[in-house]
Design an enzyme around this catalytic site. Structure first.
Site, short mmCIF file in Angstrom:
data_model
loop_
_atom_site.label_atom_id
_atom_site.label_comp_id
_atom_site.label_asym_id
_atom_site.label_seq_id
_atom_site.Cartn_x
_atom_site.Cartn_y
_atom_site.Cartn_z
N LYS A 1 20.78 -19.54 0.51
CA LYS A 1 22.10 -19.92 -0.01
C LYS A 1 22.76 -20.94 0.92
O LYS A 1 23.27 -21.96 0.46
CB LYS A 1 22.98 -18.67 -0.14
CG LYS A 1 24.31 -18.93 -0.80
CD LYS A 1 25.10 -17.65 -1.01
CE LYS A 1 24.40 -16.72 -1.97
NZ LYS A 1 25.17 -15.53 -2.33
N ARG B 1 29.45 -14.06 2.16
CA ARG B 1 28.29 -13.67 1.36
C ARG B 1 27.03 -13.68 2.20
O ARG B 1 26.86 -14.51 3.08
CB ARG B 1 28.05 -14.67 0.22
CG ARG B 1 29.12 -14.71 -0.81
CD ARG B 1 28.77 -15.86 -1.76
NE ARG B 1 29.95 -16.29 -2.49
CZ ARG B 1 30.12 -16.08 -3.78
NH1 ARG B 1 29.20 -15.49 -4.50
NH2 ARG B 1 31.21 -16.50 -4.38
N GLY C 1 21.55 -9.69 -5.74
CA GLY C 1 22.32 -8.45 -5.80
C GLY C 1 21.94 -7.40 -4.79
O GLY C 1 22.47 -6.29 -4.81
N MET D 1 22.18 -7.55 -1.43
CA MET D 1 23.05 -7.41 -0.27
C MET D 1 24.49 -7.69 -0.68
O MET D 1 24.79 -7.87 -1.84
CB MET D 1 22.56 -8.29 0.84
CG MET D 1 21.26 -7.75 1.42
SD MET D 1 20.70 -8.74 2.77
CE MET D 1 20.48 -10.28 1.96
N ARG E 1 20.07 -22.31 -6.58
CA ARG E 1 18.77 -21.91 -6.04
C ARG E 1 17.75 -22.10 -7.14
O ARG E 1 18.11 -22.19 -8.32
CB ARG E 1 18.80 -20.45 -5.58
CG ARG E 1 19.13 -19.49 -6.69
CD ARG E 1 19.24 -18.07 -6.17
NE ARG E 1 19.71 -17.19 -7.24
CZ ARG E 1 20.30 -16.03 -7.04
NH1 ARG E 1 20.52 -15.60 -5.82
NH2 ARG E 1 20.67 -15.27 -8.05
N HIS F 1 22.66 -7.96 -13.78
CA HIS F 1 21.67 -7.51 -12.80
C HIS F 1 20.37 -7.07 -13.47
O HIS F 1 19.27 -7.47 -13.07
CB HIS F 1 22.27 -6.36 -11.99
CG HIS F 1 21.32 -5.78 -11.02
ND1 HIS F 1 20.59 -4.64 -11.29
CD2 HIS F 1 20.94 -6.20 -9.80
CE1 HIS F 1 19.81 -4.39 -10.26
NE2 HIS F 1 20.02 -5.32 -9.34
N ARG G 1 -20.01 -1.20 -9.60
CA ARG G 1 -20.18 0.09 -8.91
C ARG G 1 -21.04 0.97 -9.79
O ARG G 1 -20.59 1.41 -10.84
CB ARG G 1 -18.82 0.74 -8.68
CG ARG G 1 -17.91 0.02 -7.70
CD ARG G 1 -16.58 0.77 -7.62
NE ARG G 1 -15.77 0.38 -6.48
CZ ARG G 1 -14.74 -0.46 -6.53
NH1 ARG G 1 -14.41 -1.03 -7.66
NH2 ARG G 1 -14.04 -0.73 -5.43
N ARG H 1 -24.26 -3.16 -6.98
CA ARG H 1 -24.33 -2.41 -5.73
C ARG H 1 -25.10 -1.10 -5.94
O ARG H 1 -24.89 -0.40 -6.92
CB ARG H 1 -22.91 -2.09 -5.26
CG ARG H 1 -22.90 -1.27 -4.00
CD ARG H 1 -21.50 -1.02 -3.51
NE ARG H 1 -20.82 0.00 -4.29
CZ ARG H 1 -19.55 0.34 -4.11
NH1 ARG H 1 -18.83 -0.29 -3.19
NH2 ARG H 1 -19.00 1.28 -4.83
N SER I 1 -20.64 -9.41 1.07
CA SER I 1 -19.43 -9.20 0.29
C SER I 1 -18.53 -8.29 1.12
O SER I 1 -18.93 -7.18 1.49
CB SER I 1 -19.76 -8.56 -1.05
OG SER I 1 -18.57 -8.34 -1.77
N GLY J 1 -16.14 -5.66 1.79
CA GLY J 1 -15.54 -4.50 1.12
C GLY J 1 -14.32 -4.11 1.93
O GLY J 1 -14.37 -3.25 2.80
N ASN K 1 -11.70 -2.58 1.25
CA ASN K 1 -11.09 -1.25 1.12
C ASN K 1 -11.59 -0.38 2.27
O ASN K 1 -10.81 0.20 3.02
CB ASN K 1 -11.47 -0.59 -0.21
CG ASN K 1 -11.07 -1.42 -1.41
OD1 ASN K 1 -10.12 -2.18 -1.33
ND2 ASN K 1 -11.80 -1.28 -2.50
N CYS L 1 -14.90 -8.18 -2.28
CA CYS L 1 -14.79 -7.38 -3.50
C CYS L 1 -13.85 -6.19 -3.33
O CYS L 1 -13.71 -5.37 -4.22
CB CYS L 1 -16.15 -6.93 -4.00
SG CYS L 1 -16.98 -5.82 -2.86
N TYR M 1 -16.07 -16.97 -2.77
CA TYR M 1 -15.42 -16.41 -3.95
C TYR M 1 -14.62 -15.16 -3.60
O TYR M 1 -14.83 -14.55 -2.56
CB TYR M 1 -16.45 -16.07 -5.04
CG TYR M 1 -17.36 -14.91 -4.70
CD1 TYR M 1 -17.01 -13.61 -5.04
CD2 TYR M 1 -18.56 -15.13 -4.05
CE1 TYR M 1 -17.83 -12.55 -4.72
CE2 TYR M 1 -19.39 -14.07 -3.72
CZ TYR M 1 -19.03 -12.77 -4.05
OH TYR M 1 -19.83 -11.72 -3.72
C1 PEP Z 1 -14.64 -1.66 -0.58
O1 PEP Z 1 -14.82 -0.77 0.24
O2 PEP Z 1 -13.83 -2.60 -0.38
C2 PEP Z 1 -15.32 -1.65 -1.87
C3 PEP Z 1 -15.20 -2.64 -2.72
O3 PEP Z 1 -16.07 -0.55 -2.15
P1 PEP Z 1 -15.44 0.81 -2.71
O4 PEP Z 1 -14.01 0.54 -3.03
O5 PEP Z 1 -16.24 1.18 -3.89
O6 PEP Z 1 -15.64 1.72 -1.55
MG MG Z 2 -16.56 0.51 -0.03
#
Ligand code: PEP
Ligand code: MG
Length: 875
Positions: free
Chosen positions: A23, A93, A102, A104, A337, A454, A560, A616, A763, A765, A767, A830, A850
């Site tokens: 702002k 403000r 809205g 703050m 804005r 809002h 999977r 996999r 790849s 993983g 997670n 992935c 990728y």
């Molecule tokens: C991961 O671990 O990022 C993954 C893609 O495998 P999963 O989620 O099946 O463990």
């Molecule tokens: Mg995994």
């Protein structure tokens, strides 16, 4: 020289957002390009950070600087705080770097006291206005700076309105306003234990502290988390000379967009209220008039505003969201804005602005929030069903989409029930406290408020559908039901709302999937022509695979295979395999699974029509496939001709304290190579069959999960290759295939140069890599992560946005080590992060080939990848 914390508007510009907030930077920019902006100054975000560093105190030197700039401002405008002749009133403000509508606090009319009110009344001859301004100030100051319940003040106003028999505050007289001021002051003293502060400088410092304090209020914290805004940014404070929209009938105030934020149509869109102050429009309490009607009310002001809007658009090369006030016929700009808009509008604005020559494709693409695309992929109402349905009421079409769900009347209740199914949030009007309920609901329906209320602004930002200002709606919040005429709908009953038409229905209306066409297709085409990062999908079934291709997936980055074993007709063979007493029995059970797996893979290869497919090998701990209840175990034992004790014993022996760090991933084929043999055979046979049948050039990518050591990978990879070669020989095929691995364990990343000797692709993983790097269980972290957000240890969930500092360092290292060993190694991700924009940007910068994400996030990833390339071009 000491650090500077305060800036006159004339000292800043649009590039100083980090320091001045959005702002403040835009007020400065507008001031400098000659727009009619009331004078003022901005206290920087660094002052806010200092405020928290100093234990929520404003340092004396900052206070002194604020007063120094106040004096400069007084000189500029020829008015003074508390002056008997020419008193200065200001607005205070908040304004963070990223807009947080809205979230703050704002205080208007600051600087007023008994003497000032008398002066204003005498000088203007408008007693009502002077005391209306005064009572508003007491109310806002009490609410915002002191945290007193606003409703207590509103109750006094309601009582007066009732006594006078008027519906809105516009019906109250000057005497009523004076009475209200006196009663508000009495109430304030009751609540505070001291008199209402009369010294404008004391008022100012309390207001500045309140704005800084509001950075850490609950709704601001929740909004930041939802919108990825770091808590370290802080908010700036803008102190600006008041101009008055409530001085009479030649005054007014409004909010307008330079284009329609719901559809993107190139015409002014907004609302105003005559004889009112800004809060009245934004709060959605009084239903305002549309901006077109301003043309009739005050043509000169309308024309001037329309010209300002066009100029600002040209200047910022983007659609603007503006606040203005008309004081005695003269237009003032209070804010501009880049406007929040629906995804549909974002696409139309992008395409139109490129066509109008206002910006380039690259500039247009950067204006689109990739996450907002999600809304376009949500289902719409089925046309035929919609035609048959009869609306029971109509409100304003405030944010497009189809919303269908069980109705609840508080954000709390929506949050509670959203876990069990789709919900609608139904409220008289929404306020910032409702934000989490709004996010959880499929749609928002309000009884009052306009298109810039809002509810509407926030819903559009979230991509949620919203019908606002549905006048026929009566909500009986305490008794938990609503009525529309004589129709009654109880809490938990289903309604449907159409954000495109504003229609409201009782009952459910079926929905259909979205398609990518029109402006959407044009913009996605631009994105695809620019991005360097490929986008694949995580898909386990031909149906998901086909859906992802429709959404632009260029291949599959992760199938999977375990999901295929959970089907009712397969799990017996899977259990037989796990419970086998020897290799022969295991091989027999696997032989039953082989044709099923082959069929799965054939379906996927066909759906992907020759695009790359990564499959996999089995990953989860085996106990996941076995029953736990004694009666199920007994049934299974009978079925397999085994004793209950044997089966129960095997299940107990598979029990692990830390299954995610246990017997899973490539550890399974290290112990039972037959599993990898069967899966490899199924993959290779399916690929050869589909290649022969359909002529696709298929190169299956066989992925070995959870590797931590080169020799381990080599052992499993040898099994895969030996099996693949045997199948090829049997079928006289020259099929090409790749064998690679997932990088999910820190040790794999650390030894990626070794691993790459065997792996033809990696790849990531992320997670598991996030789980293993933080040592946070991905299944259980949800129970304690909220404390980390609350205590500002984390700004967001590392399982959602890749942790670039830690996990990212491992990824970067593995990329470099992998390429050093094998320059043409193919690299992707992935984990769930593959469809999250900031993580996609990271993957682009770190040099992956990728990303792979769930089908519905494919278009988001395509857009994010294009933006990443525009921001950091890669060869
Ligand atoms: C991961 O671990 O990022 C993954 C893609 O495998 P999963 O989620 O099946 O463990
Ligand atoms: Mg995994």
């Amino acid at each position: 020289m000491s650090k500077k914390y305060v800036y006159l508007f004339s000292e800043g510009n649009a590039n100083m957002r980090e320091l001045l907030g959005g702002k403040g930077a835009n007020l400065a920019e507008m001031t400098n390009i000659g727009m009619p902006v009331p004078q003022g100054f901005t206290i920087s975000t660094e002052a806010c950070t200092r405020y928290y560093e100093d234990g929520e105190k404003i340092a004396p030197e900052i206070e002194a600087e604020i007063f120094e700039y106040l004096a400069k401002m007084e000189a500029l405008v020829g008015k003074k705080f508390g002056d008997k002749e020419n008193p200065l009133l200001v607005s205070v403000r908040s304004g963070a770097r990223a807009s947080m509508p809205g979230m703050m606090d704002t205080i208007l009319n600051l600087g007023i006291n008994d003497d000032v009110a008398a002066t204003l009344a005498a000088k203007s001859g408008n007693v009502r206005w002077a005391y209306d301004s005064y009572r508003r100030f007491i109310m806002m100051f009490s609410d915002v700076a002191m945290g007193y319940d606003r409703l207590k003040f509103e109750a006094i106003m309601d009582e007066l309105k009732e006594k006078r028999g008027v519906a809105t505050d516009a019906g109250l007289t000057a005497e009523d306003m004076q009475e209200m001021v006196e009663r508000f002051k009495v109430l304030y003293k009751e609540l505070a234990g001291v008199e209402f502060p009369t010294d404008p400088k004391v008022q100012l410092m309390a207001a500045v502290r309140a704005v800084f304090g509001s950075w850490m209020n609950e709704r601001a914290i929740a909004y930041r988390r939802m919108n990825d805004i770091p808590s370290s940014w802080g908010t700036a404070v803008n102190v600006q000379m008041m101009v008055f929209g409530n001085m009479g009938d030649d005054c007014g105030t409004g909010v307008a967009f330079s284009r329609d934020p719901a559809t993107g149509e190139n015409k002014l869109y907004g609302e105003f209220l005559m004889n009112a102050q800004g809060e009245d429009v934004v709060a959605g309490i009084r239903t305002p008039q549309t901006i077109d009607q301003l043309h009739e009310t005050n043509a000169a002001a309308y024309d001037q505003f329309a010209a300002v809007a066009k100029n600002l658009e040209k200047h910022y090369k983007d659609m603007q969201d503006m606040e203005f006030t008309i004081e005695q016929g003269k237009l003032y700009m209070l804010q501009t804005r880049n406007g929040k808009r629906t995804a549909q509008a974002a696409l139309k604005v992008a395409v139109d602005m490129v066509n109008e020559g206002l910006c380039t494709k690259e500039e247009a693409l950067l204006k689109i929030d990739p996450n907002s695309i999600n809304a376009l992929l949500h289902p719409r109402f089925d046309e035929a069903a919609l035609k048959k349905a009869k609306p029971v009421a109509t409100g304003l079409a405030a944010s497009p989409g189809a919303g269908c769900g069980a109705v609840y009347f508080t954000a709390e209740d929506v949050k509670k029930h959203a876990k069990n199914g789709p919900t609608l949030l139904v409220r008289s009007f929404t306020s910032p406290e409702d934000i989490e309920g709004m996010a959880a609901a499929k749609g928002i329906l309000t009884a009052t408020g306009g298109r810039t209320s809002h509810a509407a602004v926030v819903a559009r930002g979230m991509g949620a559908c919203c019908v606002a200002g549905c006048g026929a709606l009566r909500i009986h919040e305490d008794e938990k039901y609503l009525t529309i005429g004589d129709i009654r709908v109880n809490e938990g009953e289903v309604m449907s709302i159409d954000g495109n038409t504003g229609n409201v229905y009782v009952g459910a209306i079926p929905t259909v999937d979205a398609t990518i066409s029109g402006d959407f297709a044009v913009v996605m085409g631009w994105a695809d022509s620019i991005r360097k990062l490929h986008v694949r999908t995580n898909a386990d079934t031909p149906r998901d695979a086909a859906n992802a291709v429709r959404l632009g997936a260029e291949g599959i980055g992760l199938t999977r295979t375990e999901h295929m074993f959970f089907d009712a007709d397969r799990i017996p063979a899977m259990r037989e395999m796990i419970l086998s007493t020897d290799v022969e029995h295991r091989a027999a059970a696997l032989a039953k699974l082989l044709p099923m797996q082959r069929g799965d893979f054939e379906g996927i290869f066909k759906a992907m029509e020759g695009r790359p497919v990564t499959i996999r090998l089995l990953d989860p701990p085996l106990h996941e496939f076995l029953p736990t209840a004694d009666e199920d175990i007994k049934a299974l034992a009978d079925e397999m001709g085994l004793t209950f004790d044997y089966v129960k014993g095997t299940i107990l022996s598979l029990h692990e304290n830390n299954p995610m760090m246990g017997f899973r991933g490539c550890r399974l084929p290290v112990k039972y190579p037959e599993i990898a043999e069967m899966q490899t055979r199924a993959i290779i046979e399916a690929a050869i069959n589909v290649k022969n049948e359909c002529g696709y050039d298929i190169v299956p990518e066989i992925m070995i999960p959870l590797t931590c050591e080169f020799k381990e990978l080599k052992y499993v990879s040898n099994i895969v290759k030996a099996t693949a070669e045997a199948v090829k020989a049997e079928k006289s095929s020259d099929l090409k295939y790749l064998v690679g691995t997932m990088i999910e364990i820190p040790r794999a990343a650390l030894t990626a140069d070794e691993i790459a000797k065997e792996a033809e692709f990696f790849s990531f993983g992320t997670n598991d890599l996030t789980q293993m790097t933080f040592g946070f269980s991905r299944d259980d972290a949800g129970s304690f992560l909220p404390s980390y957000y609350e205590k500002q240890i984390f700004d967001n969930d590392p399982f959602e946005r890749i942790d670039q500092v830690g996990v990212g360092k491992l990824v970067d290292m593995a990329v470099k080590l992998g390429r050093a060993t094998r320059p043409d190694i193919h690299l992707g991700i992935c984990g769930e992060h593959g469809g999250e924009p900031s993580s996609v940007d990271f993957c682009h910068r770190v040099g992956l080939d990728y990303v792979s994400c769930s089908p519905f996030r494919v278009p988001i990833a395509r857009m994010a990848a294009a933006q990443a390339q525009i921001k950091n071009p890669r060869a």
